[in-house]
Design a protein around this motif. Structure first.
Motif, PDB file in Angstrom:
ATOM      1  N   MET A   1     -20.820  -1.026 -12.049  1.00  0.00           N
ATOM      2  CA  MET A   1     -21.013   0.268 -11.405  1.00  0.00           C
ATOM      3  C   MET A   1     -19.666   0.854 -10.982  1.00  0.00           C
ATOM      4  SD  MET A   1     -23.043   1.020  -7.874  1.00  0.00           S
ATOM      5  CE  MET A   1     -21.786   0.928  -6.645  1.00  0.00           C
ATOM      6  N   THR A   3     -18.182   3.154  -8.385  1.00  0.00           N
ATOM      7  CA  THR A   3     -18.705   3.722  -7.140  1.00  0.00           C
ATOM      8  C   THR A   3     -18.232   5.150  -6.900  1.00  0.00           C
ATOM      9  OG1 THR A   3     -18.938   3.358  -4.763  1.00  0.00           O
ATOM     10  CG2 THR A   3     -16.843   2.742  -5.719  1.00  0.00           C
ATOM     11  N   GLN A   5     -18.427   6.489  -3.840  1.00  0.00           N
ATOM     12  CA  GLN A   5     -17.910   6.607  -2.478  1.00  0.00           C
ATOM     13  C   GLN A   5     -17.463   5.265  -1.906  1.00  0.00           C
ATOM     14  OE1 GLN A   5     -20.567   7.656   0.643  1.00  0.00           O
ATOM     15  NE2 GLN A   5     -22.384   6.964  -0.441  1.00  0.00           N
ATOM     16  N   GLU A   6     -16.855   5.353  -0.745  1.00  0.00           N
ATOM     17  CA  GLU A   6     -16.222   4.199  -0.137  1.00  0.00           C
ATOM     18  C   GLU A   6     -17.215   3.344   0.632  1.00  0.00           C
ATOM     19  OE1 GLU A   6     -16.133   7.313   0.357  1.00  0.00           O
ATOM     20  OE2 GLU A   6     -14.282   8.005   1.217  1.00  0.00           O
ATOM     21  N   CYS A   7     -16.663   2.286   1.220  1.00  0.00           N
ATOM     22  CA  CYS A   7     -17.510   1.376   2.003  1.00  0.00           C
ATOM     23  C   CYS A   7     -17.537   1.822   3.459  1.00  0.00           C
ATOM     24  CB  CYS A   7     -16.984  -0.044   1.880  1.00  0.00           C
ATOM     25  SG  CYS A   7     -15.374  -0.266   2.634  1.00  0.00           S
ATOM     26  N   PHE A  10     -14.231   2.445   5.495  1.00  0.00           N
ATOM     27  CA  PHE A  10     -13.557   3.735   5.285  1.00  0.00           C
ATOM     28  C   PHE A  10     -14.252   4.842   6.077  1.00  0.00           C
ATOM     29  CE2 PHE A  10     -10.226   3.591   2.014  1.00  0.00           C
ATOM     30  CZ  PHE A  10     -10.253   2.237   1.753  1.00  0.00           C
ATOM     31  N   VAL A  91     -14.273  -9.523   5.903  1.00  0.00           N
ATOM     32  CA  VAL A  91     -13.864 -10.902   6.119  1.00  0.00           C
ATOM     33  C   VAL A  91     -14.050 -11.329   7.573  1.00  0.00           C
ATOM     34  CG1 VAL A  91     -11.926 -12.505   5.975  1.00  0.00           C
ATOM     35  CG2 VAL A  91     -12.305 -10.854   4.149  1.00  0.00           C
ATOM     36  N   MET A  94     -17.582 -12.009   8.078  1.00  0.00           N
ATOM     37  CA  MET A  94     -18.056 -13.220   7.398  1.00  0.00           C
ATOM     38  C   MET A  94     -17.654 -14.489   8.146  1.00  0.00           C
ATOM     39  SD  MET A  94     -17.392 -12.280   3.418  1.00  0.00           S
ATOM     40  CE  MET A  94     -18.108 -13.716   2.631  1.00  0.00           C
ATOM     41  N   GLY A 120     -17.757  -3.943   4.915  1.00  0.00           N
ATOM     42  CA  GLY A 120     -18.000  -3.131   3.719  1.00  0.00           C
ATOM     43  C   GLY A 120     -19.278  -3.501   2.990  1.00  0.00           C
ATOM     44  N   PHE A 121     -19.663  -4.769   3.085  1.00  0.00           N
ATOM     45  CA  PHE A 121     -20.877  -5.183   2.369  1.00  0.00           C
ATOM     46  C   PHE A 121     -22.146  -4.740   3.112  1.00  0.00           C
ATOM     47  CE2 PHE A 121     -19.437  -8.911   4.849  1.00  0.00           C
ATOM     48  CZ  PHE A 121     -20.538  -9.118   5.667  1.00  0.00           C
TER      49      PHE A 121
ATOM     50  N   PRO B  45     -17.377  -6.038  -2.484  1.00  0.00           N
ATOM     51  CA  PRO B  45     -18.086  -4.835  -2.025  1.00  0.00           C
ATOM     52  C   PRO B  45     -17.470  -3.597  -2.662  1.00  0.00           C
ATOM     53  CG  PRO B  45     -17.519  -6.261  -0.183  1.00  0.00           C
ATOM     54  CD  PRO B  45     -16.773  -6.780  -1.367  1.00  0.00           C
ATOM     55  N   LYS B  46     -18.207  -2.501  -2.666  1.00  0.00           N
ATOM     56  CA  LYS B  46     -17.734  -1.353  -3.448  1.00  0.00           C
ATOM     57  C   LYS B  46     -16.478  -0.668  -2.909  1.00  0.00           C
ATOM     58  CE  LYS B  46     -21.222   1.727  -1.520  1.00  0.00           C
ATOM     59  NZ  LYS B  46     -22.424   2.446  -1.911  1.00  0.00           N
ATOM     60  N   GLY B  47     -16.213  -0.854  -1.609  1.00  0.00           N
ATOM     61  CA  GLY B  47     -15.037  -0.200  -1.022  1.00  0.00           C
ATOM     62  C   GLY B  47     -13.752  -0.607  -1.723  1.00  0.00           C
ATOM     63  N   ASP B  70     -20.326  -4.620  -6.475  1.00  0.00           N
ATOM     64  CA  ASP B  70     -21.038  -4.054  -5.324  1.00  0.00           C
ATOM     65  C   ASP B  70     -21.762  -5.135  -4.512  1.00  0.00           C
ATOM     66  OD1 ASP B  70     -22.120  -2.251  -3.553  1.00  0.00           O
ATOM     67  OD2 ASP B  70     -23.744  -1.626  -4.880  1.00  0.00           O
ATOM     68  N   LEU B  71     -21.010  -6.081  -4.003  1.00  0.00           N
ATOM     69  CA  LEU B  71     -21.633  -7.139  -3.206  1.00  0.00           C
ATOM     70  C   LEU B  71     -22.130  -6.571  -1.875  1.00  0.00           C
ATOM     71  CD1 LEU B  71     -19.152 -10.128  -3.769  1.00  0.00           C
ATOM     72  CD2 LEU B  71     -21.312  -9.633  -4.945  1.00  0.00           C
ATOM     73  N   THR B  72     -23.367  -6.899  -1.558  1.00  0.00           N
ATOM     74  CA  THR B  72     -23.948  -6.436  -0.298  1.00  0.00           C
ATOM     75  C   THR B  72     -24.329  -7.666   0.530  1.00  0.00           C
ATOM     76  OG1 THR B  72     -26.162  -6.395  -1.230  1.00  0.00           O
ATOM     77  CG2 THR B  72     -24.883  -4.372  -1.430  1.00  0.00           C
ATOM     78  N   GLU B  73     -24.951  -7.394   1.649  1.00  0.00           N
ATOM     79  CA  GLU B  73     -25.318  -8.495   2.551  1.00  0.00           C
ATOM     80  C   GLU B  73     -26.149  -9.569   1.825  1.00  0.00           C
ATOM     81  OE1 GLU B  73     -25.824  -7.384   6.531  1.00  0.00           O
ATOM     82  OE2 GLU B  73     -25.059  -9.417   6.757  1.00  0.00           O
ATOM     83  N   ILE B  76     -23.972 -11.855   0.070  1.00  0.00           N
ATOM     84  CA  ILE B  76     -23.184 -12.659   1.017  1.00  0.00           C
ATOM     85  C   ILE B  76     -24.018 -13.893   1.397  1.00  0.00           C
ATOM     86  CG2 ILE B  76     -22.051 -12.686   3.298  1.00  0.00           C
ATOM     87  CD1 ILE B  76     -20.769 -10.779   1.164  1.00  0.00           C
ATOM     88  N   VAL B 107     -13.765 -11.333  -0.412  1.00  0.00           N
ATOM     89  CA  VAL B 107     -15.160 -11.675  -0.119  1.00  0.00           C
ATOM     90  C   VAL B 107     -15.678 -12.728  -1.107  1.00  0.00           C
ATOM     91  CG1 VAL B 107     -17.519 -10.777  -0.115  1.00  0.00           C
ATOM     92  CG2 VAL B 107     -15.710  -9.515   1.048  1.00  0.00           C
ATOM     93  N   ILE B 110     -14.113 -16.118  -0.425  1.00  0.00           N
ATOM     94  CA  ILE B 110     -14.712 -16.865   0.695  1.00  0.00           C
ATOM     95  C   ILE B 110     -16.052 -17.467   0.263  1.00  0.00           C
ATOM     96  CG2 ILE B 110     -15.677 -16.709   3.029  1.00  0.00           C
ATOM     97  CD1 ILE B 110     -13.677 -14.574   3.666  1.00  0.00           C
ATOM     98  N   LEU B 111     -16.778 -16.697  -0.517  1.00  0.00           N
ATOM     99  CA  LEU B 111     -18.080 -17.196  -0.975  1.00  0.00           C
ATOM    100  C   LEU B 111     -17.923 -18.349  -1.971  1.00  0.00           C
ATOM    101  CD1 LEU B 111     -20.044 -13.862  -1.613  1.00  0.00           C
ATOM    102  CD2 LEU B 111     -20.338 -15.448   0.292  1.00  0.00           C
TER     103      LEU B 111
END
Lengths: 393, 499
Positions: A1, A3, A5-7, A10, A91, A94, A120-121, B45-47, B70-73, B76, B107, B110-111
């Motif tokens: 994908m 993207t 837009q940002e996370c 941002f 991070v 996490m 971000g996630f 993640p997408k950022g 695009d990793l999301t929660e 994680i 990310v 770490i995973l």
């Protein structure tokens, strides 16, 4: 994908970094700091008020709380800020740093320190922006509503590169009849505190959560509007003033229309060229919708491809629809240059991020001069796009 | 040439690096950006994939086509390998690339995501052209590299006769090349007298220089097998055909030597390859590594003679001028002196080294280390310009005094020195690289600039508050606080924590 837009990080940064006497601390890895800086610096090189805690191997193993404390101490010493916004990243979330516990001992100091969760996630720009802006509600104090109508603007981002100019134009429009209150987030912390003295919040797409909260806490109503590009955009604001405050701007509006008309006369044939021309627009909610209204209703263009970034999952899908169209001009961010190059069509930049143009002359895109500036930019972009040569006629 | 330089400067990289460094993803994107029809997927993640389009190590233009997993929660918690797999399949279908390169993010690191296994499975089972770039370090490159290197450098002779070969760990660019060696290149029969050239870091006229180097090698009977990583994929696969790698970074080259036996020559040797003599040494080293010493020496002498003839007039002209050389980089000072005094032939009356408090601290300069570095500067004076006086941090009065009897200030672009008594020739004009042609251009350009030199007393830049101490940052700004903060959190973190 790919993207569009940002996370979340941002979004939080764009909501908070514009508060002039505050600083932003990204409790994250170096990339988040450099990424946000990259979009910030092109137009505001003298105004760097951010740092990052440089989360590294050591913090992954032992936690990042020590680093956070170190950064806070240094920030307090070097900037002496009125506020520090600690924006967490993927991070730090996490590894489970207890950021709130680190900042709490500082709360008795003069400086306000707020933790804004922004992994971000966990979300995109909108989530981060709304969440961060909402966090400012706690800083507000009940103020007596001013006798003169005051409006706040919500939804302006730190790095909207024409926002400062737009702010001036809006104040010009209001003249003596009303006052521009707090423009989130191109303001000071004091202005944030005093925001409840306004009689109305104008929400430009984002900032709706804070608007609702301010309505709940302080009884301030809000209106959700598109970005006020063009005469129609101004008209919408004028109608709101008429309805809410019984202030009539019709004479001002007539004058503005007249000034714009006079301004456009010298190039009227170029304006005729815009009429009926197919265009594509991609941008953030209120900006995209406001621009579409201007292009369609006032320039008479056909916006045949339109996307709000918030609704675009894969940018490539939108690009594909543009490729399969007869679009003659593209409106977007600096990142759309690639598509414009591919299609050999001009790109007019109006949406974040814009990093390949500067704006130091205060050229707004709204108000009398703003309409003229925007049209000037559109026509110049088309004229400079001399890629099509040959025996067309 | 300068149009490229001008365009590149529109990305404010040097300013940004005062307040931060980018993650190592940026280097990997930079490497992929040099390749053709290769798509990078950032497993994160997408950022990350949003901002690295612009903030990647590609100052000339953004890298538009960066894909994200695009990793999301949810990922994680449950892991993201399945999503990565889908992202790779989708990217392959949409873009039909020659190669997909998967780049890990902090990310996914770490995973503990096994991107290599995912890529290998897709490659072997479905024929998808995908490889993965492994992280050597978390998040960013080794922050102590510059300081470690400086310590080593202080022990080096300024002629570069004892070679310095240090590996930079956690460099995203190197990690990408390492992945190419491991997962893309195939064993091939070696073609004698052939080289590969690593293509990143060749400066403002890089493409031109590479072509000129290639031309010279060709006339010596050496072919260029491929440019790494800028060559088409099919050439990269065949990279082990080369007899020798000319490399800027040694880590991936060492791996290539281990895997395919390809020898390498490290060409980021400070001093050894500086100036016209250095260019000759560079080609001699290549000739020696390939067993072509004789033919190489013959061609070197021939082209060197031509280069000297083409610059004779310029050098004679320049020898009539006296300059004050300003250097803000103590480790580079010997080579700057060599260039200006020996190659351009300008009489350098004074070599002024600017070594601010902040530089001393950031470089971790102890008295002993500084002494060693200054000994190197003195060695350079003895070798290249005996009449030159060395001055460290001359004050404003001293600078004005020195400038008053100089024809020009050289070696710096510090415009805050304008209007102090002598015209300044901006340092950007000096950019000799490893081709004889670049030497010729550089000397002739210096002559032109010297003849048309002028003091710029009305610089708009100097209407603002700049000082030599903080150059190129504007003084009194929030930027100085940001700079100091970055220095503490990046370079001096351990000392600060122990306090």
């Amino acid at each position: 994908m790919k993207t569009a837009q940002e996370c979340k990080l941002f979004g939080a940064y764009q909501a908070l970094a514009g508060i002039e006497d505050a600083v932003v601390l990204l409790h994250s890895v170096v990339g988040c700091n450099f990424g946000t800086l990259s979009f910030h610096v092109p137009n505001r090189m003298q105004d760097i008020r951010q740092a990052c805690t440089v989360i590294s191997d050591n913090e992954i193993i032992n936690g990042g709380e020590k680093s956070l404390k170190l950064a806070l101490d240094s920030m307090l010493e070097l900037y002496k800020p009125t506020a520090i916004f600690v924006i967490s990243g993927c991070v730090s979330e996490m590894i489970g740093d207890d950021i709130q516990a680190v900042i709490e001992p500082y709360s008795q100091d003069q400086c306000i320190i707020r933790y804004v969760e922004s992994a971000g996630f966990r979300g995109d720009f909108c989530d981060g922006y709304e969440h961060a802006l909402l966090s400012l509600a706690d800083l507000m104090e009940p103020y007596k509503v001013s006798a003169k109508p005051v409006i706040n603007i919500l939804g302006v981002s730190t790095d909207d590169y024409r926002a400062a100019a737009d702010k001036k134009e809006l104040q010009k429009l209001l003249g003596d009849q009303a006052e521009l209150g707090t423009v989130f987030s191109q303001c000071t912390l004091d202005e944030v505190r005093k925001a409840p003295c306004a009689g109305l919040n104008l929400v430009l797409g984002h900032g709706i959560d804070l608007a609702r909260e301010m309505k709940y806490r302080f009884g301030i109503p809000y209106e959700l509007i598109d970005y006020p590009f063009g005469i129609e955009g101004l008209k919408e604001i004028c109608e709101i003033f008429d309805r809410r405050f019984n202030i009539n701007f019709s004479e001002d509006l007539a004058r503005i229309k007249n000034e714009i008309s006079l301004g456009l006369e010298p190039i009227y044939t170029y304006l005729q060229a815009c009429y009926g021309m197919p265009a594509a627009v991609i941008g953030r909610d209120a900006r995209a919708k406001g621009l579409r209204r201007f292009l369609e209703k006032e320039l008479g263009m056909e916006v045949v491809r339109f996307a709000r970034r918030e609704e675009v999952g894969d940018l490539e899908e939108f690009y594909m629809t543009v490729r399969n169209s007869e679009v003659a001009v593209l409106f977007g961010s600096s990142f759309e240059q690639d598509l414009a190059d591919e299609l050999k069509i001009p790109l007019v930049r109006f949406d974040y991020p814009i990093f390949d143009e500067v704006c130091i002359t205060g050229r707004s895109f709204i108000g009398t001069s703003g309409v003229l500036c925007l049209i000037e930019d559109i026509l110049n972009a088309v004229m400079r796009n001399r890629v099509l040569k040959g025996a067309l006629y | 040439m300068f149009s490229e330089e001008f365009l590149t400067l529109m990305y404010p990289s040097s300013l940004l690096h005062r307040f931060g460094v980018n993650g190592k993803i940026s280097g990997s994107i930079g490497a992929v950006g040099e390749m053709r029809n290769v798509i990078p997927i950032i497993h994160g993640p997408k950022g990350c994939s949003f901002h690295y389009r612009y903030s990647a190590r590609r100052r000339h233009q953004p890298f538009y086509n960066i894909i994200t997993s695009d990793l999301t929660e949810a990922e994680i918690i449950y892991g993201g390998e399945e999503k990565l797999c889908q992202t790779i399949l989708n990217a392959n279908e949409v873009y039909h690339p020659d190669l997909i390169m998967v780049i890990s993010s902090p990310v996914s690191d770490i995973l503990g995501e096994d991107t290599r296994t995912v890529s290998e499975a897709l490659r072997s089972q479905q024929g998808i052209p995908v490889v993965s770039i492994a992280s050597e370090l978390f998040s960013h490159r080794d922050k102590n590299f510059t300081r470690k290197r400086l310590k080593e450098l202080a022990n080096q002779k300024i002629t570069g006769d004892n070679r310095l070969e240090m590996e930079l760990k956690g460099c995203g660019f190197t990690e990408a090349l390492y992945a190419l060696v491991e997962q893309v290149m195939l064993p091939a029969e070696m073609v004698p007298y052939s080289v590969n050239i690593e293509t990143l870091g060749w400066g403002s006229e890089g493409k031109r220089i590479l072509t000129e180097i290639e031309c010279f090698l060709n006339r010596c009977g050496i072919s260029v097998n491929c440019r790494i990583p800028s060559a088409p994929l099919e050439r990269l696969v065949q990279a082990p055909r080369a007899q020798l790698n000319l490399v800027k970074r040694v880590r991936w080259a060492k791996r290539m030597k281990e895997r395919f036996g390809t020898d390498y020559l490290h060409i980021a040797q400070l001093g050894r390859y500086t100036g016209l003599d250095g260019i000759c040494t560079f080609y001699r080293d290549i000739g020696s590594a390939l067993g072509l010493d004789e033919i190489m020496e013959r061609e070197i002498q021939l082209v060197r003679k031509q280069a000297l003839a083409q610059t004779e007039e310029a050098r004679v002209t320049l020898s009539n001028f006296h300059g004050v050389l300003i250097c803000r980089d103590v480790q580079m000072a010997p080579f700057e002196l060599k260039l200006y005094a020996q190659d351009y032939g300008i009489g350098i009356t004074d070599l002024c080294i600017i070594l601010t408090e902040e530089m001393r601290r950031d470089l971790d300069l102890t008295e002993k280390l500084e002494r060693k570095l200054m000994t190197r500067v003195q060695d350079a004076v003895n070798l290249y310009s005996k009449e030159t006086r060395i001055r460290v941090n001359p004050d404003d009065a001293m600078l004005r005094k020195l400038f008053s009897s100089a024809d020009a200030i050289v070696g710096t672009s510090d415009f805050s020195l304008e209007g102090k008594g002598a015209p300044l020739i901006p340092g950007m004009n000096e950019n000799t690289s490893l081709s004889f042609e670049s030497y010729v251009r550089s000397v002739n350009r210096m002559r032109e600039r010297m003849l048309s030199r002028k003091e710029r007393n009305s610089l708009l830049l100097n209407q603002m508050t700049f000082s030599t101490r903080h150059y190129p940052l504007i003084d009194g700004s929030k930027g100085l606080a940001a700079r100091e903060l970055w220095s503490r959190l990046w370079l001096h973190r351990e000392e600060m924590v122990s306090k």
